[in-house]
Design an enzyme around this catalytic site. Structure first.
Site, PDB file in Angstrom:
ATOM      1  N   LYS A 162       0.719  -1.382   0.120  1.00  0.00           N
ATOM      2  CA  LYS A 162       0.227  -0.170   0.088  1.00  0.00           C
ATOM      3  C   LYS A 162       1.027   1.177  -0.289  1.00  0.00           C
ATOM      4  O   LYS A 162       0.423   2.481  -0.977  1.00  0.00           O
ATOM      5  CB  LYS A 162      -1.416   0.334   0.688  1.00  0.00           C
ATOM      6  N   ASP A 194      -6.831   1.550   1.108  1.00  0.00           N
ATOM      7  CA  ASP A 194      -6.822   0.965   2.479  1.00  0.00           C
ATOM      8  C   ASP A 194      -7.612   0.548   2.905  1.00  0.00           C
ATOM      9  O   ASP A 194      -9.099  -0.345   2.329  1.00  0.00           O
ATOM     10  CB  ASP A 194      -6.603   1.616   3.271  1.00  0.00           C
TER      11      ASP A 194
END
Length: 214
Positions: A124, A142
């Site tokens: 991420k 997320d």
């Protein structure tokens, strides 16, 4: 799992997002690629606002890997101790700073593999840096994006990688660069976890969520 929306519906959704905010921006404050890497790494299990409060003073004196190394682990802790897991995060900041200096001449690499090899930097974080700094259409999934992707039917998937792939496959290319920012902001302020604000949602007539609050 919500059924995937038709391509034409997804195009309309992102057209509305673009019309509402043509140039969405991330909310983590940073000065350059290095401070962006550090900020995103610090944001794990923390809020952007909390990270920004801690890093404003930190980045004022340590905005390069070399300066961060000179500050040292205890010095970093002094600035970020209000952030969760601050000791481990400080250790990772110093480690990644050393790697950047020794292996990359103090520059942040522009490849996902190289970024993911840095301590405290996962997929991420790497995708955020690739997207925000290097302008790659990378999708940093997320909890907000995972929720919105599944609720709406834009990008349903069983895990974050599946949702990332679904966004890449299903969102029209003209919206790809800003897609993750539109989705994260929508999830943070409108399509919230406990009380989605469907009454003020730009896409409530297109969304496949069965438990709408209107």
């Amino acid at each position: 799992m919500t059924a995937p929306l038709p391509y034409s519906t997804i195009r309309e959704i992102f057209t509305r997002f673009r019309d509402d905010c043509a140039e969405p921006e991330g909310e983590l404050e940073h000065l350059n690629a290095f401070t962006l890497v550090v900020a995103v790494a610090l944001s794990a299990q923390a809020t952007d606002k909390g990270v920004n409060r801690a890093t404003r003073d930190l980045f004022a004196i340590a905005d390069t890997p070399q300066k961060m190394l000179a500050l040292g682990e205890e010095g970093v802790i002094g600035y970020i101790k209000t952030i969760g897991l601050y000791r481990n995060k400080a250790k990772n900041v110093i480690k990644l700073s050393r790697i950047l200096v020794e292996d990359y001449g103090g520059e942040v690499p522009s490849s996902r593999a190289a970024l993911e090899s840095l301590p405290g930097v996962g997929r991420k974080t790497a995708n955020v840096v690739l997207n925000m700094w290097f302008k790659h259409p990378a999708q940093a999934v997320d909890t907000h994006i995972f929720r919105v992707g599944n609720r709406t039917g834009i990008a349903p998937g069983k895990d974050v990688v599946a949702v990332e792939r679904a966004i890449e496959d299903r969102v029209p290319v003209e919206f790809a660069l800003h897609a993750h920012h539109w989705l994260i902001l929508h999830g943070r302020y409108v399509c919230k976890a406990r009380k989605p604000d469907c009454a003020h949602c730009l896409i409530n007539d297109l969304c496949a969520f069965e438990e709408k609050t209107i």
